[in-house]
Scaffold this motif. Structure first.
Motif, mmCIF file in Angstrom:
data_model
loop_
_atom_site.group_PDB
_atom_site.id
_atom_site.type_symbol
_atom_site.label_atom_id
_atom_site.label_comp_id
_atom_site.label_asym_id
_atom_site.label_seq_id
_atom_site.Cartn_x
_atom_site.Cartn_y
_atom_site.Cartn_z
ATOM 1 N N GLU A 4 0.829 -1.210 0.000
ATOM 2 C CA GLU A 4 0.000 0.000 0.000
ATOM 3 C C GLU A 4 0.862 1.258 0.000
ATOM 4 O O GLU A 4 0.543 2.232 -0.670
ATOM 5 C CB GLU A 4 -0.952 0.005 1.207
ATOM 6 C CG GLU A 4 -1.935 -1.143 1.219
ATOM 7 C CD GLU A 4 -2.865 -1.141 0.006
ATOM 8 O OE1 GLU A 4 -3.242 -0.053 -0.464
ATOM 9 O OE2 GLU A 4 -3.224 -2.232 -0.462
ATOM 10 N N TRP A 7 2.206 1.951 -3.442
ATOM 11 C CA TRP A 7 1.187 2.593 -4.284
ATOM 12 C C TRP A 7 0.945 4.033 -3.856
ATOM 13 O O TRP A 7 0.670 4.906 -4.682
ATOM 14 C CB TRP A 7 -0.114 1.794 -4.267
ATOM 15 C CG TRP A 7 -0.036 0.654 -5.218
ATOM 16 C CD1 TRP A 7 0.256 -0.641 -4.913
ATOM 17 C CD2 TRP A 7 -0.183 0.696 -6.639
ATOM 18 N NE1 TRP A 7 0.292 -1.404 -6.055
ATOM 19 C CE2 TRP A 7 0.005 -0.597 -7.135
ATOM 20 C CE3 TRP A 7 -0.473 1.715 -7.534
ATOM 21 C CZ2 TRP A 7 -0.064 -0.912 -8.480
ATOM 22 C CZ3 TRP A 7 -0.560 1.404 -8.888
ATOM 23 C CH2 TRP A 7 -0.347 0.110 -9.347
ATOM 24 N N PHE A 10 3.616 5.835 -5.576
ATOM 25 C CA PHE A 10 3.519 5.678 -7.028
ATOM 26 C C PHE A 10 2.483 6.627 -7.640
ATOM 27 O O PHE A 10 2.731 7.249 -8.667
ATOM 28 C CB PHE A 10 3.160 4.225 -7.375
ATOM 29 C CG PHE A 10 2.902 3.987 -8.832
ATOM 30 C CD1 PHE A 10 3.955 3.855 -9.730
ATOM 31 C CD2 PHE A 10 1.600 3.914 -9.315
ATOM 32 C CE1 PHE A 10 3.711 3.644 -11.080
ATOM 33 C CE2 PHE A 10 1.344 3.697 -10.665
ATOM 34 C CZ PHE A 10 2.404 3.572 -11.550
ATOM 35 N N VAL A 11 1.329 6.744 -7.005
ATOM 36 C CA VAL A 11 0.242 7.545 -7.586
ATOM 37 C C VAL A 11 0.610 9.023 -7.713
ATOM 38 O O VAL A 11 0.549 9.577 -8.817
ATOM 39 C CB VAL A 11 -1.084 7.333 -6.806
ATOM 40 C CG1 VAL A 11 -2.149 8.320 -7.250
ATOM 41 C CG2 VAL A 11 -1.571 5.901 -6.997
ATOM 42 N N ASP A 137 9.419 3.724 -2.358
ATOM 43 C CA ASP A 137 9.036 3.811 -3.767
ATOM 44 C C ASP A 137 9.476 2.540 -4.501
ATOM 45 O O ASP A 137 10.411 2.538 -5.298
ATOM 46 C CB ASP A 137 9.656 5.057 -4.394
ATOM 47 C CG ASP A 137 9.026 5.418 -5.725
ATOM 48 O OD1 ASP A 137 8.102 4.712 -6.170
ATOM 49 O OD2 ASP A 137 9.467 6.416 -6.326
ATOM 50 N N LEU A 139 7.925 0.859 -6.759
ATOM 51 C CA LEU A 139 7.510 0.769 -8.159
ATOM 52 C C LEU A 139 8.233 1.833 -8.987
ATOM 53 O O LEU A 139 7.613 2.662 -9.643
ATOM 54 C CB LEU A 139 5.986 0.938 -8.257
ATOM 55 C CG LEU A 139 5.167 -0.049 -7.432
ATOM 56 C CD1 LEU A 139 3.710 0.329 -7.438
ATOM 57 C CD2 LEU A 139 5.377 -1.458 -7.942
#
Length: 147
Positions: A4, A7, A10-11, A137, A139
């Motif tokens: 989580e 993400w 990432f967003v 981070d 991703l």
């Protein structure tokens, strides 16, 4: 840090990367880098800086936005790119502030539409992304390269 959290970084990082990538592309395709630079040289900044300097900087801005946008988007050299975007955004805010002092618009003197739709959302995305620890981070290219 878990899935989580990965993400959660990432967003905003991805949205910010797209915002700057598309802003740079827009300036190149719809305005033209030289025309953008020349337009910058005709702003109130010309009272404080030589027009040639403003034209040169303005001509480079779209390319900087694309390069930094791509770096943030893919997560490569993310922290230095975010720092560069933060400086760029502060300079832009200062430019609109100077313009607002010379041509006041509302309670803040600055054009509130610019503040609310341009400066604040980008600042928020930069701040949120910087507040999440870099190692979260997962991703990103930086993580794949072990940075």
């Amino acid at each position: 840090m878990g899935f989580e959290t990965a993400w959660a970084v990432f967003v905003p990082r991805t949205i910010l990367g797209f915002v700057y990538l598309f802003a740079g592309i827009h300036k190149i395709v719809n305005v033209g880098p030289l025309a953008y630079g020349q337009a910058l040289a005709m702003t109130d900044g010309a009272r404080f800086f030589p027009a040639a300097l403003l034209t040169g900087v303005g001509t480079l801005v779209p390319f900087m936005e694309i390069a930094l946008g791509v770096l943030v988007l893919v997560g490569l050299w993310t922290r230095p790119a975010l720092h560069a975007l933060a400086v760029l955004l502060c300079l832009i805010a200062a430019g609109y502030g100077v313009s607002g002092l010379l041509h006041p618009m509302g309670a803040t003197a600055m054009n509130i539409t610019i503040v609310n739709t341009f400066i604040l959302p980008r600042a928020a995305l930069i701040i949120v992304t910087l507040l999440i620890p870099a190692h979260a981070d997962a991703l990103s290219v930086d993580r794949l390269l072990g940075r």
